[in-house]
Design an enzyme around this catalytic site. Structure first.
Site, PDB file in Angstrom:
ATOM      1  N   GLY A   1     -12.474  -0.304   0.157  1.00 49.31           N
ATOM      2  CA  GLY A   1     -12.849   0.024   1.529  1.00 49.31           C
ATOM      3  C   GLY A   1     -12.318   1.391   1.896  1.00 49.31           C
TER       4      GLY A   1
ATOM      5  N   GLY B   1     -11.846   3.953   5.452  1.00 47.34           N
ATOM      6  CA  GLY B   1     -12.006   4.055   6.902  1.00 47.34           C
ATOM      7  C   GLY B   1     -11.235   5.249   7.419  1.00 47.34           C
TER       8      GLY B   1
ATOM      9  N   GLY C   1      -7.730   5.614   6.108  1.00 48.73           N
ATOM     10  CA  GLY C   1      -7.526   5.968   4.707  1.00 48.73           C
ATOM     11  C   GLY C   1      -8.300   5.005   3.827  1.00 48.73           C
ATOM     12  CE  LYS C   2     -10.568   7.497  -1.018  1.00 43.02           C
ATOM     13  NZ  LYS C   2     -10.463   8.324  -2.219  1.00 43.02           N
ATOM     14  CB  VAL C   3      -8.583  -0.815   1.730  1.00 43.20           C
ATOM     15  CG1 VAL C   3      -7.907  -2.146   1.462  1.00 43.20           C
ATOM     16  CG2 VAL C   3      -8.431  -0.453   3.184  1.00 43.20           C
TER      17      VAL C   3
ATOM     18  CE  LYS D   1      -5.263  -0.364   7.756  1.00 41.72           C
ATOM     19  NZ  LYS D   1      -5.383  -1.381   8.807  1.00 41.72           N
TER      20      LYS D   1
ATOM     21  CG  ASP E   1     -10.285  -3.370  17.210  1.00 41.23           C
ATOM     22  OD1 ASP E   1     -11.412  -3.428  17.759  1.00 41.23           O
ATOM     23  OD2 ASP E   1     -10.015  -2.596  16.291  1.00 41.23           O
TER      24      ASP E   1
END
Ligand SMILES: *[C@@H]1O[C@H](CO)[C@@H](O)[C@H](O)[C@H]1NC(C)=O
Ligand SMILES: *[C@@H]1O[C@H](CO)[C@@H](O)[C@H](O)[C@H]1NC(C)=O
Ligand SMILES: *[C@@H]1O[C@H](CO)[C@@H](O)[C@H](O)[C@H]1NC(C)=O
Ligand SMILES: *[C@@H]1O[C@H](CO)[C@@H](O)[C@H](O)[C@H]1NC(C)=O
Length: 836
Positions: free
Chosen positions: A492, A494, A497-499, A513, A609
């Site tokens: 993933g 976003g 950053g990256k997952v 994450k 959220d």
């Protein structure tokens, strides 16, 4: 004068001798009634007399004797009296305190489904139950003062409903059992006027021992074991030395609590290691809006001599007694029974009472602590009520809640059954997931698209008090887990950053994450997330395994969620569509997680959220709420967070939050309502490519819901598969969540309850065929709400629910246990790998 006193003493002691001889206290009034029955019933040595004999006590316009042929239940539960109108029992009693015990065990009789009856019960002075529904077997016990010589119990059906009762008890209790002016737990002052309060027993526990039944208690009380309330069961050992209990005159008596209670305890499991330092904690669900009376029972059965046991007692994290030394309380008699009373400071704002014991900070040679018994009783509020009328298993009427857990949760076991049924499908999903790892990226850990800039912060070391250093993971371990952040492991991407998908040394799969090292963006979220997740542990909240802040990194390591986001299972990813039952279970799981946040620890936490991309699914499609980067302990008015949250969750945002800029739990409820319609309609919450009136899912779905034609817009793959009642319940609940004003929206607890109900309505039909002859064996002690031959359909449903309730109770605790175990395993692995 001296002589007079002496004489009095002798008189008192001869009386108490007499009392001893005749097996303790003998109640003056002792009405035990087997309602609705023509026969007497004996339960643990006590005779409940036939209702016929008791009918002189009753004034009722219209009552019905209902009999079931449930052979597997105790005799008093086989019959009930049904009241179609307001009815009153009148008992002639001596003045003073009485137990009033109401036994409910619903079943279906002709057209009367007792499990859905709604009614109130009151005495002349107090409302005991208000708009109450007994969904499963429950006993309600009250400690009432009678001032007039008559005790009247009035049953009033709510609206068009009816009332019922299976058995009732009115039994004298010594006035002195609970009186005086107990201090407030953790705050100065004393509670005045206890002698006028009506009390309701919420929990009565025999720590470290078995269930004690009315026949072993001179005041016919029931004491339950404590283990299900322990947060960590492995932190205590059970000790039993019933013979060593001493009753010291002037202190506790057999009436305070029986020997079987004082003679067992839960002891801190410190293994005599002077370095042991932890708390033993019990959590109890209670109704908000009331004060509670707490009675602790202690008896030092663990020490070999006096002054060997010192410990601290906390209630709701506040120190109540420091260095408690039982020997000083009881004339230096070892193993003397002793009780201590407290009242919670003010009306509870959270639905939980937390009791903890910890070692003394000064007497370091004896790192242990004990508790032998605990009673928690609700005190009537200023309106003389013990129930405020919003009866909800989700959190209102606590003792019922507890008993209802089986049933509520029973609905969830449906998911387990569904698992079996859909097992093949799941495997398929899994396989696809594995095979296509590189193909379609599974964003199982949501990334906040909105970063929160938190001013200038040069060092990224987390210094906040709440950040827990035991969660810190060395960078080397993270690198090992992710093969040095190998790009092929990215699952993933976003704003944050990256997952990466990773695997720890011990084989535990994790999601890593990693914030973009170039930016300081997201530091506030990073901290919030660590604070939140290290504080809260719940099976429906995604678990934080650790974090890493070495070398300016901001890395969060979570449990890996095999099945990614809820959103990906709804649309846009080509995954097989979920059944209605699976969707309901996912909604229920996430509602449970949010309910826990809202009613948690000290202050409610608002997630802020809530969206389908922040609900993750594990390998069994169990839902967990994730991404706490924006969470707040609320209510709160942090403007900077307001604007960012708006960006992050467009389409889910509470309109009232826009208008008033005021954040409450009800904003999460709104967002959850949107998720519910998303689940039902399987389409994005905002889809600009659609015709104008359809762009916003919440508006569009509400339009159809209000027309009563919600079925027109549901997911194609669900057409014809949802039981209309289930859909109706779901739609109504979603509609309430989307109410314009927060006050009109239900609490997450209400939502949870309604979803459970929608699931039951669905399962009612689907599981109808599951009824088998041998099902009775599995029901055990659970209430059977069946045996009306006119209604076979309903019969089987209720059996199925009861049976599942049983399983789920076990399932739930074992799952929790397991998650605890695996977490600590993970930690020890981390520590080990750090050492290498
Ligand atoms: C039921 O109990 C009452 C009171 O103990 C007694 O008077 C009556 O005879 C009993 N009835 C039967 C049928 O045993
Ligand atoms: C309850 O009392 C009976 C005898 O009256 C005794 O045999 C039994 O052990 C007691 N149970 C407990 C848990 O103390
Ligand atoms: C035990 O609980 C109290 C109250 O929550 C807390 O202040 C204390 O630090 C805890 N002790 C340990 C060892 O966790
Ligand atoms: C409970 O009810 C009584 C009236 O019976 C009232 O005097 C008392 O104040 C109430 N308790 C509380 C805590 O308000």
């Amino acid at each position: 004068m001296g002589g007079e006193k002496f004489g009095f003493l002798i008189w008192v002691s001869s009386i108490s001798c007499l009392i001893c001889l005749c097996h303790g206290y003998v109640p003056v009034d002792n009405y035990l009634i087997n309602c609705g029955s023509h026969t007497n019933a004996t339960v643990t040595g006590r005779v409940f007399i036939s209702d016929q004999l008791a009918s002189s006590h009753l004034t009722s316009p219209n009552e019905i004797l209902a009999a079931s042929n449930r052979n597997s239940v105790s005799d008093i539960y086989q019959t009930a009296r049904i009241f179609a109108g307001t009815s009153k029992y009148t008992f002639s009693v001596a003045r003073g305190r009485h137990w009033v015990r109401l036994h409910f065990s619903p079943f279906q009789y002709q057209n009367f489904e007792m499990g859905s009856a709604q009614f109130s019960v009151s005495s002349q002075t107090h409302v005991l139950l208000n708009d109450f529904t007994a969904k499963s077997r429950v006993m309600k016990e009250y400690y009432l003062k009678v001032a007039t010589g008559n005790l009247e119990l009035t049953f009033t059906p709510s609206g068009n409903s009816f009332a019922f009762v299976n058995a009732l008890e009115v039994v004298s209790v010594p006035d002195t059992l609970i009186n005086g002016e107990p201090p407030f737990a953790g705050s100065p002052g004393k509670f005045q006027g206890l002698s006028w309060q009506a009390l309701e027993t919420v929990h009565r526990l025999n720590m470290g021992g078995p269930r004690v039944t009315p026949s072993n208690d001179t005041l016919s009380r029931t004491w339950e074991p404590d283990s299900e309330f322990l947060i960590e069961k492995n932190l205590v050992t059970s000790v039993s030395k019933i013979a060593s209990v001493n009753y010291v005159p002037g202190y506790a008596t057999e009436e305070t609590a029986p020997r079987t209670v004082y003679g067992t305890c839960s002891e801190m499991n410190s293994g005599d290691n002077p370095a042991s330092n932890f708390n033993v904690t019990w959590d109890f669900d209670v109704d908000v809006g009331f004060q509670y009376f707490l009675r602790f029972h202690f008896c030092d059965i663990v020490s070999s001599s006096l002054n060997q046991l010192y410990f601290n007692l906390f209630v709701d994290s506040m120190m109540v007694v420091e260095n408690l030394d039982l020997s000083t309380y009881t004339f230096n008699v070892l193993a003397a029974a002793y009780s201590m009373d407290y009242v919670t400071g003010s009306a509870k704002q959270t639905g939980r009472i937390r009791v903890s014991l910890g070692r003394s900070y000064v007497h370091t040679n004896y790192p242990t602590a004990i508790l032998n018994g605990l009673e928690i009783m609700k005190i009537n509020n200023s309106k003389s009520q013990l129930s405020t009328g919003t009866f909800l298993p989700g959190g209102s009427s606590s003792s019922t809640t507890k008993k209802n857990v089986g049933m509520i949760v029973g609905a969830m076991v449906g998911s387990l059954l569904a698992l079996v049924v859909f097992g093949g499908l799941f495997l398929l999903i899994k396989k696809r997931g594995r095979g296509g790892r590189d193909g379609h990226s599974k964003t199982w850990i949501p990334l906040s698209t909105a970063g929160v800039t938190s001013g200038s912060s040069s060092g990224t070391t987390i210094t906040s008090a709440a950040s827990n250093s035991s969660y810190r993971i060395p960078l080397a371990a993270v690198k090992e887990a992710t093969n040095s952040f190998d790009e092929s492991r990215v699952i993933g991407v976003g704003g944050f950053g990256k997952v990466y998908k990773g695997e720890l040394h011990n084989g535990t799969k994790v999601a890593v994450k990693r914030a973009n090292p170039k930016s300081q963006q997201g530091l506030a979220e990073f901290k919030t997330e660590i604070e939140m997740l290290s504080q809260f542990r719940h099976r429906h909240l995604v678990s934080l395994i650790g974090y890493c802040d070495e070398s300016n990194e901001m890395i969060l390591v979570y449990e890996y969620m095999e099945n990614g986001t809820l959103k990906s299972h709804l649309y846009g990813s080509g995954l097989p569509s979920l059944s209605w039952k699976q969707r309901l279970e996912i909604c229920i799981g996430s509602a449970r997680g949010l309910h826990y946040l809202h009613t948690g620890d000290s202050k409610p936490v608002i997630h802020r959220d809530v969206k389908s991309a922040n609900i993750l699914l594990d390998e069994k499609l169990m839902a967990k709420v994730a991404d706490f980067g924006l969470s707040k302990t609320g209510p709160d008015l942090d403007q900077t967070h307001v604007s960012t949250a708006v960006k992050g969750s467009f389409g889910y945002l509470d309109p009232e939050y826009f208008r008033r800029q005021q954040l409450t739990e009800k904003s999460d409820v709104y967002s959850f309502g949107v998720v519910m319609f998303e689940v039902l309609c399987a389409r994005p919450v905002i889809d600009p490519t659609l015709p104008r009136e359809m762009v916003n899912l919440a508006e569009w779905a509400m339009k159809w819901q209000k027309k009563g034609q919600l079925e027109q817009v549901i997911d194609q793959s669900l057409r014809g598969k949802i039981i209309p009642d289930s859909l109706r319940k779901f739609g109504e609940t979603g509609e309430k969540c989307l109410a314009d004003y927060g006050v009109d929206r239900p609490s997450m607890g209400d939502v949870l309850w309604n979803l459970e109900y929608a699931l039951q309505l669905q399962e009612a039909v689907v599981d109808g065929d599951l009824e088998e002859d041998n099902s009775t064996n599995m029901i055990g002690e659970l209430p059977l709400r069946f045996n009306d031959y006119n209604n076979q359909g309903d019969t089987s449903v209720n059996v199925a629910v009861a049976r599942k309730g049983r399983y789920e109770e076990e399932e739930e605790s074992s799952v929790d246990d397991l998650s605890g175990v695996s977490m600590s395993k993970v930690f020890s692995q981390l520590v080990k790998s750090e050492g290498r």
